[in-house]
Design a protein around this motif. Structure first.
Motif, short mmCIF file in Angstrom:
data_model
loop_
_atom_site.label_atom_id
_atom_site.label_comp_id
_atom_site.label_asym_id
_atom_site.label_seq_id
_atom_site.Cartn_x
_atom_site.Cartn_y
_atom_site.Cartn_z
N VAL A 112 14.83 -1.76 -3.82
CA VAL A 112 13.44 -1.38 -4.06
C VAL A 112 12.60 -2.55 -4.58
O VAL A 112 11.37 -2.50 -4.50
CB VAL A 112 13.34 -0.19 -5.06
CG1 VAL A 112 13.99 1.04 -4.48
CG2 VAL A 112 13.96 -0.55 -6.41
N ALA A 113 13.23 -3.59 -5.11
CA ALA A 113 12.47 -4.71 -5.66
C ALA A 113 13.35 -5.95 -5.77
O ALA A 113 14.58 -5.85 -5.81
CB ALA A 113 11.91 -4.36 -7.03
N VAL A 144 7.73 -6.21 -4.82
CA VAL A 144 8.05 -4.82 -4.49
C VAL A 144 8.37 -4.78 -3.01
O VAL A 144 7.58 -5.22 -2.18
CB VAL A 144 6.87 -3.89 -4.80
CG1 VAL A 144 7.18 -2.47 -4.35
CG2 VAL A 144 6.55 -3.91 -6.29
N LEU A 145 9.56 -4.28 -2.67
CA LEU A 145 9.98 -4.25 -1.27
C LEU A 145 9.25 -3.13 -0.55
O LEU A 145 9.44 -1.96 -0.84
CB LEU A 145 11.50 -4.07 -1.19
CG LEU A 145 12.29 -5.19 -1.88
CD1 LEU A 145 13.78 -4.92 -1.80
CD2 LEU A 145 11.97 -6.54 -1.25
N ALA A 146 8.41 -3.52 0.38
CA ALA A 146 7.48 -2.59 1.01
C ALA A 146 8.18 -1.43 1.70
O ALA A 146 7.70 -0.29 1.67
CB ALA A 146 6.61 -3.33 2.02
N LEU A 197 7.14 -4.58 -13.00
CA LEU A 197 6.80 -4.78 -11.60
C LEU A 197 6.45 -3.46 -10.90
O LEU A 197 5.46 -3.38 -10.17
CB LEU A 197 7.97 -5.46 -10.87
CG LEU A 197 7.83 -5.66 -9.37
CD1 LEU A 197 6.65 -6.59 -9.08
CD2 LEU A 197 9.12 -6.23 -8.79
N LEU A 198 7.25 -2.45 -11.14
CA LEU A 198 7.03 -1.18 -10.45
C LEU A 198 5.83 -0.41 -10.98
O LEU A 198 5.18 0.34 -10.25
CB LEU A 198 8.29 -0.31 -10.54
CG LEU A 198 9.52 -0.85 -9.80
CD1 LEU A 198 10.70 0.07 -10.04
CD2 LEU A 198 9.25 -1.01 -8.31
N GLY A 199 5.53 -0.60 -12.27
CA GLY A 199 4.34 0.02 -12.85
C GLY A 199 4.26 1.51 -12.63
O GLY A 199 5.24 2.24 -12.85
N ASP A 200 3.11 2.00 -12.16
CA ASP A 200 2.91 3.44 -12.02
C ASP A 200 3.57 4.02 -10.78
O ASP A 200 3.39 5.20 -10.47
CB ASP A 200 1.42 3.79 -12.04
CG ASP A 200 0.63 3.08 -10.94
OD1 ASP A 200 1.26 2.48 -10.05
OD2 ASP A 200 -0.60 3.14 -10.98
N ARG A 201 4.35 3.21 -10.06
CA ARG A 201 5.14 3.77 -8.97
C ARG A 201 6.28 4.63 -9.52
O ARG A 201 6.80 5.50 -8.82
CB ARG A 201 5.74 2.66 -8.11
CG ARG A 201 4.71 1.82 -7.36
CD ARG A 201 5.40 0.69 -6.61
NE ARG A 201 4.44 -0.18 -5.93
CZ ARG A 201 3.77 -1.15 -6.53
NH1 ARG A 201 3.97 -1.38 -7.84
NH2 ARG A 201 2.92 -1.90 -5.87
N VAL A 202 6.68 4.35 -10.76
CA VAL A 202 7.76 5.12 -11.39
C VAL A 202 7.23 6.50 -11.75
O VAL A 202 6.24 6.62 -12.47
CB VAL A 202 8.29 4.40 -12.65
CG1 VAL A 202 9.40 5.22 -13.29
CG2 VAL A 202 8.78 3.00 -12.30
N PRO A 203 7.88 7.55 -11.27
CA PRO A 203 7.38 8.90 -11.55
C PRO A 203 7.50 9.26 -13.03
O PRO A 203 8.48 8.90 -13.69
CB PRO A 203 8.27 9.80 -10.69
CG PRO A 203 9.53 9.00 -10.50
CD PRO A 203 9.10 7.57 -10.44
#
Length: 502
Positions: A112-113, A144-146, A197-203
């Motif tokens: 994922v990253a 971040v791996l698209a 790195l992932l920021g608000d992508r994390v639920p």
């Protein structure tokens, strides 16, 4: 598993790292050769690991190249499980993927990253050259791996510093942190590079929160704490760590007991209770053999040497240990199955959106004090019913029900200690005394059954069975003594009980 004790700091790109020679407890600060680290992080597509603060990576470069799984432990402390680099860069080693099954629940782990880090390390040492602490100054490029999220490629760059103990004490860690803050560093805003790195992508879980001070709030908070305990013990069981099976079984039992006792506050949990009973039973087989094996080892150690005949130590040690290992293998296999995953899904849903009754909105102290009182009165009723049974075998079965009721009353009272204080503590102690006193008898009965099995195996092998008979006699005497003493213990307990509420 290794424990890391560290502090992380955010710094600007032009941050001037202070000298550490003057820090008390440090004799010299040695610059290490810079190194480049490339780490690929794995998670499910919906980031289940990141949502729990867990990182799983494959790192190239540096002294600790390999696979790393970091599990949250406590503030500033993490459990880390490592595995050597494998040929495949895309397939997580089975040993590590199994340790997060309670969270992934069979969903595939994918990259994922990626983090590329140029690391400069300063090693703080004492006068003898012993490494005390390392300050890692990291310039980071995060990608971040698209393909993981169906979005355009995203790249970020930043700088951060990590101070990690390698032999010193936490006082030194605090002094180094103070020096870094004085130079302009700030406590890191995220737990890890990956989280940044992932920021608000994390639920972020959406939880239904009962009103503070209500019965529902107290019950839901306790259920969440026990689910957290269960999930924390899951990887420890899979790693066969000391006391892990026992602790996970207790978490299951406490969850089930709470759902039973607080059924007037949280409803529709009968199915979950049955599944908790199932997994606790699966774990219990291994745990019971562990307890019995330790019990026999202590008894044999206390016997005079001339009373120990034949290879009984091996049969009651190695044989039982083998059976325990087989039972543990069955437990871990069950923990890889859909039934277990479905239970965890239901528990997650229950604590996120608890099916609360109208009683849950009532004031916690008054409402739950009545629950605690009811749980104890249930023990008394079970005991009275058991004593009214004339048939000895049926009465013995009924006394097992008394023990189970006492365990439930104990767990209920212990869950309410923060709310009811001394009242709950007093009730918990008395319920525990009932449970443990009756448990001595039950443990003796179980021990006798296993001894009879092992005696039969020893006799078939042509071994001397004298010591088995001796142990059977000791177990039978201790069990009977416990049973005969219980009425007096009961009268003393009942005479002192003050109901929690009326």
């Amino acid at each position: 598993m290794a424990l890391e004790i560290e502090d992380k700091f955010d710094v600007p790109r032009d941050f001037a790292t202070p000298g550490f020679d003057g820090v008390r407890g440090c004799a010299e600060a040695v610059d290490q050769v810079p190194e480049k680290l490339v780490a690929v992080y794995f998670d499910t597509a919906d980031l289940r690991l990141a949502a729990r603060g867990i990182t799983l990576r494959r790192r190239r470069g540096g002294h600790d190249a390999g696979w790393h799984l970091k599990l949250p432990k406590a503030k500033g402390v993490r459990n880390e499980v490592t595995h050597p680099l494998t040929r495949s860069a895309k397939i997580v080693p089975r040993r590590l993927s199994d340790l997060v099954l309670a969270l992934t629940r069979g969903e595939p782990l994918i990259p994922v990253a990626e983090l590329e880090t140029v690391r400069k390390v300063i090693s703080l040492r004492d006068a003898d050259g012993r490494r005390l602490l390392e300050v890692a100054d990291d310039n980071v490029k995060g990608t971040v791996l698209a393909t993981a999220f169906g979005e355009d490629k995203h790249v970020e760059r930043w700088r951060e510093i990590e101070a990690e103990l390698t032999g010193g004490d936490e006082a030194l860690l605090k002094r180094v942190g103070k020096a870094l803050r004085k130079a302009g560093a700030t406590t890191a805003g995220t737990q890890s590079k990956l989280a940044r790195l992932l920021g608000d992508r994390v639920p972020v879980p959406v939880l239904s929160e009962p009103q503070e001070g209500t019965a529902g709030a107290v019950v839901v908070d306790y259920l969440r704490s026990q689910l957290t305990a269960l999930l924390a013990q899951d990887p420890r069981v899979r790693q066969v760590e000391e006391d892990a099976v026992h602790q996970m079984r207790v978490a299951c039992r406490r969850l089930r007991s709470a759902l039973q006792s607080f059924s007037d506050v949280i409803s529709e949990t009968t199915g979950i209770q049955e599944e908790l009973r199932w997994i606790a039973g699966v774990l219990g087989e291994a745990r019971d053999l562990e307890v019995i094996r330790d019990r026999f080892a202590r008894t044999l150690e206390e016997l005079d040497a001339d009373l120990v005949a034949g290879p009984i130590r091996a049969r009651l040690g190695e044989d039982l240990e083998r059976r325990e290992g087989e039972a543990l293998a069955r437990a871990t296999e069950a923990m890889k199955g859909e039934r277990y995953f479905a239970l965890l899904d239901r528990l997650d849903t229950m604590v996120a959106k608890p099916p609360l009754t109208p009683l849950a909105a009532k004031k916690a102290e008054t409402t739950l004090a009545k629950v605690a009182d009811k749980s104890w009165r249930r023990v008394v009723k079970k005991y009275d019913l058991a004593q009214a049974i004339e048939d000895a075998a049926q009465r013995e079965t009924a006394m097992h029900d008394v023990r189970k009721a006492a365990k439930r009353a104990r767990y209920t009272a212990e869950s309410l200690k923060p709310l009811l204080g001394d009242q709950a503590s007093c009730l918990a102690k008395r319920a525990k005394l009932v449970q443990e006193t009756l448990g001595l008898y039950l443990d003796g009965v179980v021990a006798q059954g296993i001894l009879l099995e092992e005696t039969g195996r020893a006799r078939e092998a042509g071994e001397d069975t004298f010591t088995y008979g001796l142990l059977l006699g000791l177990e039978r005497t201790a069990a009977e003594r416990s049973r005969e003493a219980f009425p007096e213990v009961w009268d003393e307990i009942v005479g002192k009980v003050v109901p929690a509420a009326r």
